[in-house]
Scaffold this motif. Sequence first.
Motif, PDB file in Angstrom:
ATOM      1  N   ILE A  23      41.068  -6.913  -1.436  1.00  0.00           N
ATOM      2  CA  ILE A  23      41.620  -7.486  -0.566  1.00  0.00           C
ATOM      3  C   ILE A  23      41.018  -8.061   0.789  1.00  0.00           C
ATOM      4  O   ILE A  23      40.822  -9.101   1.156  1.00  0.00           O
ATOM      5  N   VAL A  24      40.452  -7.022   1.331  1.00  0.00           N
ATOM      6  CA  VAL A  24      39.588  -7.285   2.485  1.00  0.00           C
ATOM      7  C   VAL A  24      38.317  -6.969   2.612  1.00  0.00           C
ATOM      8  O   VAL A  24      37.311  -7.617   2.898  1.00  0.00           O
ATOM      9  N   VAL A  25      37.937  -5.615   2.036  1.00  0.00           N
ATOM     10  CA  VAL A  25      36.568  -5.170   2.381  1.00  0.00           C
ATOM     11  C   VAL A  25      35.499  -5.944   1.675  1.00  0.00           C
ATOM     12  O   VAL A  25      34.572  -6.424   1.993  1.00  0.00           O
ATOM     13  N   TYR A  26      35.687  -5.951   0.273  1.00  0.00           N
ATOM     14  CA  TYR A  26      34.819  -6.828  -0.713  1.00  0.00           C
ATOM     15  C   TYR A  26      34.590  -8.457  -0.096  1.00  0.00           C
ATOM     16  O   TYR A  26      33.694  -8.824  -0.143  1.00  0.00           O
ATOM     17  N   PRO A  27      35.815  -9.047   0.025  1.00  0.00           N
ATOM     18  CA  PRO A  27      35.632 -10.223   0.612  1.00  0.00           C
ATOM     19  C   PRO A  27      34.909 -10.484   1.977  1.00  0.00           C
ATOM     20  O   PRO A  27      34.283 -11.449   2.020  1.00  0.00           O
ATOM     21  N   LEU A  28      35.133  -9.619   2.635  1.00  0.00           N
ATOM     22  CA  LEU A  28      33.930  -9.298   3.893  1.00  0.00           C
ATOM     23  C   LEU A  28      32.795  -9.270   3.807  1.00  0.00           C
ATOM     24  O   LEU A  28      31.773  -9.967   4.731  1.00  0.00           O
ATOM     25  N   PHE A  29      32.190  -8.950   2.594  1.00  0.00           N
ATOM     26  CA  PHE A  29      30.801  -8.743   2.168  1.00  0.00           C
ATOM     27  C   PHE A  29      30.251 -10.197   2.228  1.00  0.00           C
ATOM     28  O   PHE A  29      29.026 -10.637   2.910  1.00  0.00           O
TER      29      PHE A  29
ATOM     30  N   TYR B 272      24.147  -3.934   7.248  1.00  0.00           N
ATOM     31  CA  TYR B 272      25.673  -3.902   7.161  1.00  0.00           C
ATOM     32  C   TYR B 272      26.136  -2.942   5.880  1.00  0.00           C
ATOM     33  O   TYR B 272      26.999  -2.017   6.041  1.00  0.00           O
ATOM     34  N   HIS B 273      25.525  -3.285   4.659  1.00  0.00           N
ATOM     35  CA  HIS B 273      25.752  -2.624   3.430  1.00  0.00           C
ATOM     36  C   HIS B 273      25.065  -1.083   3.601  1.00  0.00           C
ATOM     37  O   HIS B 273      26.282  -0.192   2.948  1.00  0.00           O
TER      38      HIS B 273
ATOM     39  N   LYS C  31      22.310  -3.140  -5.890  1.00  0.00           N
ATOM     40  CA  LYS C  31      21.179  -4.438  -5.579  1.00  0.00           C
ATOM     41  C   LYS C  31      21.502  -4.913  -4.289  1.00  0.00           C
ATOM     42  O   LYS C  31      20.500  -5.526  -3.654  1.00  0.00           O
ATOM     43  N   LEU C  32      22.789  -5.064  -3.735  1.00  0.00           N
ATOM     44  CA  LEU C  32      23.087  -5.589  -2.638  1.00  0.00           C
ATOM     45  C   LEU C  32      22.468  -4.870  -1.289  1.00  0.00           C
ATOM     46  O   LEU C  32      22.051  -5.527  -0.417  1.00  0.00           O
ATOM     47  N   GLU C  33      22.477  -3.542  -1.433  1.00  0.00           N
ATOM     48  CA  GLU C  33      21.930  -2.666  -0.563  1.00  0.00           C
ATOM     49  C   GLU C  33      20.308  -2.898  -0.465  1.00  0.00           C
ATOM     50  O   GLU C  33      19.711  -2.733   0.528  1.00  0.00           O
TER      51      GLU C  33
END
Length: 148
Positions: A27-33, A44-45, A106-108
């Motif tokens: 609910i919080v961490v992944y949407p903040l990405f 950040y990642h 991949k994001l990192e």
Amino acid sequence: MDNSKFYLLLWSLLSFWELGQIWLVQIVVYPLFAKVGEADYVGYHRFYTSRIPLVVILPGFASFLLPIALAFFGPAVPMWMTATNIAAGIVGLLVTVVLEIPRHGKLETSGKNETLIAELIRYNWPRTASITLQAAVTMFMLAHVLGG
């Protein structure tokens, strides 16, 4: 207290830790990405992944695998509880290894990617559900063992 009940209590603590943690992530961490700017995204990642081993990764993998040990060393509970707990752990493990870890990688390395972030959130729902199911089953286990 015998060892089998002690194992169940330790499992319960881990299960409820994971329940809170997975919902916070979903609910919080992944949407903040998605809210981090492209220029700062890789840093950040990397910061995120360097901070999660002790509080997310280690307890997460433990919650996927310990239901198997609990089946052997925990107290006697109805088979459906044991089987559901193990199956939910396997779902969580598969989602993590097959779907989530590759996307984090991949994001990192590649930086911000809205599609990958959306997939990370979407593919995390089965893991969130499996950990939630484990916590619910654990409540039934506790009621069965401590209530009777």
